[in-house]
Structures are given as structure tokens and as C-alpha cells.
Enzyme design. Structure first.
Site, PDB file in Angstrom:
ATOM      1  CD  GLN A 117      -4.604 -24.617  15.659  1.00  0.00           C
ATOM      2  OE1 GLN A 117      -5.904 -25.091  16.665  1.00  0.00           O
ATOM      3  NE2 GLN A 117      -3.277 -24.435  15.176  1.00  0.00           N
ATOM      4  CG  HIS A 135     -10.054 -21.923  15.356  1.00  0.00           C
ATOM      5  ND1 HIS A 135      -8.953 -22.566  16.174  1.00  0.00           N
ATOM      6  CD2 HIS A 135     -10.477 -22.889  14.419  1.00  0.00           C
ATOM      7  CE1 HIS A 135      -9.326 -23.447  16.122  1.00  0.00           C
ATOM      8  NE2 HIS A 135     -10.047 -24.847  15.737  1.00  0.00           N
ATOM      9  CB  CYS A 143     -26.426  -9.236  14.166  1.00  0.00           C
ATOM     10  SG  CYS A 143     -27.750  -9.512  14.681  1.00  0.00           S
ATOM     11  CB  CYS A 171     -27.480  -6.103  14.586  1.00  0.00           C
ATOM     12  SG  CYS A 171     -27.564  -6.223  12.979  1.00  0.00           S
ATOM     13  CB  THR A 212      -0.969 -25.362  17.002  1.00  0.00           C
ATOM     14  OG1 THR A 212      -2.278 -26.018  17.893  1.00  0.00           O
ATOM     15  CG2 THR A 212      -0.407 -26.339  16.380  1.00  0.00           C
TER      16      THR A 212
HETATM   17  P1  OAD Z   1      -2.698 -24.168  23.092  1.00  0.00           P
HETATM   18  O1  OAD Z   1      -3.122 -22.982  23.838  1.00  0.00           O
HETATM   19  O2  OAD Z   1      -3.691 -25.561  23.246  1.00  0.00           O
HETATM   20  O3  OAD Z   1      -1.603 -24.629  22.697  1.00  0.00           O
HETATM   21  C1  OAD Z   1      -0.239 -23.457  22.727  1.00  0.00           C
HETATM   22  C2  OAD Z   1       1.164 -24.123  22.150  1.00  0.00           C
HETATM   23  O4  OAD Z   1       1.815 -23.653  22.225  1.00  0.00           O
HETATM   24  C3  OAD Z   1       1.544 -25.557  23.158  1.00  0.00           C
HETATM   25  O5  OAD Z   1       1.633 -25.687  22.758  1.00  0.00           O
HETATM   26  C4  OAD Z   1       2.363 -23.983  23.629  1.00  0.00           C
HETATM   27  O6  OAD Z   1       3.564 -25.539  24.007  1.00  0.00           O
HETATM   28  C5  OAD Z   1       3.317 -23.319  22.984  1.00  0.00           C
HETATM   29  N1  OAD Z   1       3.830 -22.289  23.344  1.00  0.00           N
HETATM   30  C6  OAD Z   1       3.411 -21.796  23.976  1.00  0.00           C
HETATM   31  N2  OAD Z   1       4.519 -20.656  24.066  1.00  0.00           N
HETATM   32  C7  OAD Z   1       4.989 -20.427  22.926  1.00  0.00           C
HETATM   33  C8  OAD Z   1       6.637 -20.036  22.289  1.00  0.00           C
HETATM   34  N3  OAD Z   1       6.865 -18.750  22.576  1.00  0.00           N
HETATM   35  N4  OAD Z   1       6.475 -20.560  20.921  1.00  0.00           N
HETATM   36  C9  OAD Z   1       5.931 -21.396  20.213  1.00  0.00           C
HETATM   37  N5  OAD Z   1       5.249 -22.213  21.172  1.00  0.00           N
HETATM   38  C10 OAD Z   1       5.033 -21.495  21.688  1.00  0.00           C
HETATM   39  O7  OAD Z   1      -3.790 -22.941  21.742  1.00  0.00           O
HETATM   40  P2  OAD Z   1      -3.676 -23.586  20.216  1.00  0.00           P
HETATM   41  O8  OAD Z   1      -3.307 -24.603  19.830  1.00  0.00           O
HETATM   42  O9  OAD Z   1      -3.486 -22.656  19.214  1.00  0.00           O
HETATM   43  O10 OAD Z   1      -9.982 -22.424  19.367  1.00  0.00           O
HETATM   44  O11 OAD Z   1      -5.531 -24.127  20.364  1.00  0.00           O
HETATM   45  C11 OAD Z   1      -6.496 -24.412  19.576  1.00  0.00           C
HETATM   46  C12 OAD Z   1      -7.542 -23.784  19.849  1.00  0.00           C
HETATM   47  O12 OAD Z   1      -7.537 -24.216  21.224  1.00  0.00           O
HETATM   48  C13 OAD Z   1      -7.891 -22.360  19.624  1.00  0.00           C
HETATM   49  O13 OAD Z   1      -7.835 -22.094  18.080  1.00  0.00           O
HETATM   50  C14 OAD Z   1      -8.494 -22.253  20.470  1.00  0.00           C
HETATM   51  C15 OAD Z   1      -8.534 -23.012  21.999  1.00  0.00           C
HETATM   52  O14 OAD Z   1      -9.933 -23.186  22.166  1.00  0.00           O
HETATM   53  C16 OAD Z   1     -10.605 -21.596  19.842  1.00  0.00           C
HETATM   54  O15 OAD Z   1     -10.908 -19.836  20.077  1.00  0.00           O
HETATM   55  C17 OAD Z   1     -12.060 -21.918  18.339  1.00  0.00           C
END
Ligand code: OAD
Length: 273
Positions: A117, A135, A143, A171, A212
Site C-alpha cells: 500500500q 495505492h 497530468c 504538463c 498495516t
Molecule cells: P497506517 O498508518 O494506518 O498503519 C500503520 C501500521 O503500522 C499500524 O498498525 C502500526 O502499528 C504499524 N507499525 C508502526 N511501526 C511499525 C514497525 N516499525 N513495524 C511494523 N509495523 C509498524 O498505515 P496503512 O495501514 O499502510 O492510503 O494505511 C493504509 C492507507 O491509509 C495508506 O496506504 C494511505 C492511508 O490513507 C492512501 O494513501 C490511499
């Protein structure tokens, strides 16, 4: 199978070692592996996550003002400046030990599909092949008006601690404004990437879900999809997440500690080809 916390009745370090050995065994036995990564994967490279800490992005900034097409139409300089600031942070960062271990682990195993992601390029810079950036990618500029890719180099950006307003590039095709290559809220995922992610989740026998929160769909549905197809799902995350119902084993560790430990076990348990 039920979710298990790998901490019972033993020291953390020996529990971690046991967990690494167990997951390495599952990994060595699985014909196809899918790894799904989120922002926590890059946290130990110094890139902020979106949620969960005081300095996470959505604690400091409003996604409605920065990560929607409406926000761009309302104030493209605010949005571009924010993404340019994020791009500069990624360019200054280096892949961490977790990224590197994942690349080595995939090379060793031979059938690992990496679905991320993350919009950074740290997996690629650690020599991983990414099957799907579901993502998008910060640096795949295009553009906003005509969709034409924008390959021209960007003007250097000062290492500011806070984002500044910046005019987006123009662009070369239609004169419109160039946007970052990420998926904004309300937008569809790139069809090819999503198709590849669904395929990888459906085909795997083991899924590792690293860093995540499992809050953003449809990507958050990949572990449940893998499980419906019979895969074992292992989460690597220091904190509990919304994915608990879809996870067989929750490994409470960070990416940069768990993945190198897993690689070390795999190197000990699988003979060189
Ligand atoms: P989040 O910021 O929602 O979650 C991050 C996760 O990483 C949490 O569960 C933390 O506990 C965990 N975490 C923190 N440090 C860590 C480490 N050192 N090792 C392993 N895990 C750790 O991030 P995402 O789930 O990626 O969307 O967020 C999903 C989407 O929400 C993103 O892709 C973005 C955002 O809005 C878009 O940009 C479209």
C-alpha cells in the site's frame, strides 16, 4: 486456527525466536507466498505512518484537504507542496533492515508476490520486485487534466520540516497541472495493480501482513481473501490491528526486527539450491 499471541510463559527474546522459527517453517513449506505491506514497513526508515502516533500524517494533517481530487481542485499548490514535502522525505530515507530482509527472503524462496500500500520506493531500492502498488507511487507523476505521464525531473526541494505551498509542474502535453501518482480518497485503485493483488492473495499458501492498520479498504480485505482461499495469515505488527479476525498468528514485532529474524531462520532451515 485461532489467533495466538506468541508471548506466553517465556522471555520475549526466546518467544520471538520461537515465532521466527515457526513462521520460517511455514514459509519454507508454502509454494506461493504473498506479502502485504503498509506504512509500518517504512516506519523504521523514518517515514511517518498515517495513524497511531502523535506525529503520524493523519494526526497532523487533514486528508480531506490534501488527499482528494476536490482538495486538488480547491488548492493545488497546498496539495502539491505537501506531496513534494513527502517525496523529499522519501528521497532522503533509506530502506531499513526489514526491506532488505524481504528482498533476500523473496530471492531465496522464489515465489513471493509483494503487494504494497506504500507509495514510497523503498522496496524497489532494497531490490525487491513489487507485484502491485495498490495505492500508486508518489513519483509516478501524471497530468491531473489529461492523465499524460510526466517524466521531467522535479526542481530540488529544501529539507523543510513542514510542507510549503508550491505550484505544481506544468504538463508538457496539455498545459494542465501535474499531480502525484497516488490514489486519493474517493478514487479507484489502479486496475492492474488491484488485479495482481487479488491474484496473489488468492494463490498464496502463506500471507505475511506487515505494518498495516487494516483500516483502508479494499486493501484491508486481502488477508480475509487469502484465508478464504485456504492460506495461513501471519501479521507482523507491534500493535494490535483491525485485522485480528483474519489473522492466524499475530507476531508482535517491528518489520526491521521480525523480517531479518525470519530470514536468518530460513537460511538455517532451507539448504542452498
Ligand atoms: P497506517 O498508518 O494506518 O498503519 C500503520 C501500521 O503500522 C499500524 O498498525 C502500526 O502499528 C504499524 N507499525 C508502526 N511501526 C511499525 C514497525 N516499525 N513495524 C511494523 N509495523 C509498524 O498505515 P496503512 O495501514 O499502510 O492510503 O494505511 C493504509 C492507507 O491509509 C495508506 O496506504 C494511505 C492511508 O490513507 C492512501 O494513501 C490511499
Amino acid at each position: 486456527m485461532s489467533q495466538r499471541e506468541p508471548h506466553h510463559g517465556t522471555t520475549v527474546s526466546s518467544a520471538q525466536a520461537d515465532t521466527a522459527a515457526q513462521v520460517a517453517q511455514w514459509l519454507a513449506q508454502a509454494r506461493h507466498v504473498c506479502v502485504v505491506t503498509g506504512a509500518g514497513m517504512s516506519a523504521e526508515s523514518g517515514i511517518p505512518t498515517f495513524r497511531g502516533t502523535d506525529d503520524s500524517l493523519w494526526s497532523r494533517f487533514d486528508p480531506q484537504q490534501l488527499a482528494t481530487a476536490e482538495a486538488w481542485r480547491a488548492d493545488s499548490e497546498l496539495v502539491w507542496g505537501w506531496y513534494r514535502w513527502r517525496m523529499a522525505g522519501v528521497q532522503r530515507a533509506q530502506p531499513n533492515a526489514g526491506h532488505c530482509a524481504l528482498a533476500a527472503l523473496a530471492a531465496r524462496h522464489g515465489s513471493v508476490a509483494l503487494v504494497t500500500q506504500n507509495v514510497d520506493d523503498l522496496h524497489e531500492r532494497a531490490s525487491s520486485t513489487v507485484a502491485a502498488h495498490v495505492h500508486g507511487n508518489l513519483f509516478a507523476l501524471r497530468c491531473f487534466d489529461c492523465g499524460h505521464p510526466h517524466d521531467a525531473p522535479l526542481a530540488p526541494c529544501a529539507p523543510d520540516s513542514t510542507p510549503l505551498r508550491l505550484a505544481p509542474p506544468v504538463c508538457g502535453h496539455c498545459g494542465g497541472q501535474v499531480r502525484p501518482g497516488v490514489v486519493w480518497f474517493g478514487e479507484a485503485l489502479p486496475a492492474d495493480a488491484w488485479h495482481a493483488a487479488v491474484q496473489a492473495a488468492s494463490d498464496c499458501e502463506l500471507m505475511l501482513v506487515v505494518g498495516t492498520s487494516g483500516l483502508v479498504h479494499p486493501a484491508a480485505g486481502l488477508p480475509a481473501l487469502a484465508r478464504r482461499h485456504g492460506a495461513r495469515v501471519v501479521e507482523i505488527n507491534p500493535a494490535p490491528t483491525a485485522l485480528a479476525p483474519s489473522v492466524d498468528w499475530a507476531w508482535r514485532a517491528t518489520a526491521a526486527t521480525a523480517l531479518p529474524a525470519l530470514l536468518a531462520c530460513l537460511e538455517g532451515s532451507v539448504p542452498d539450491p
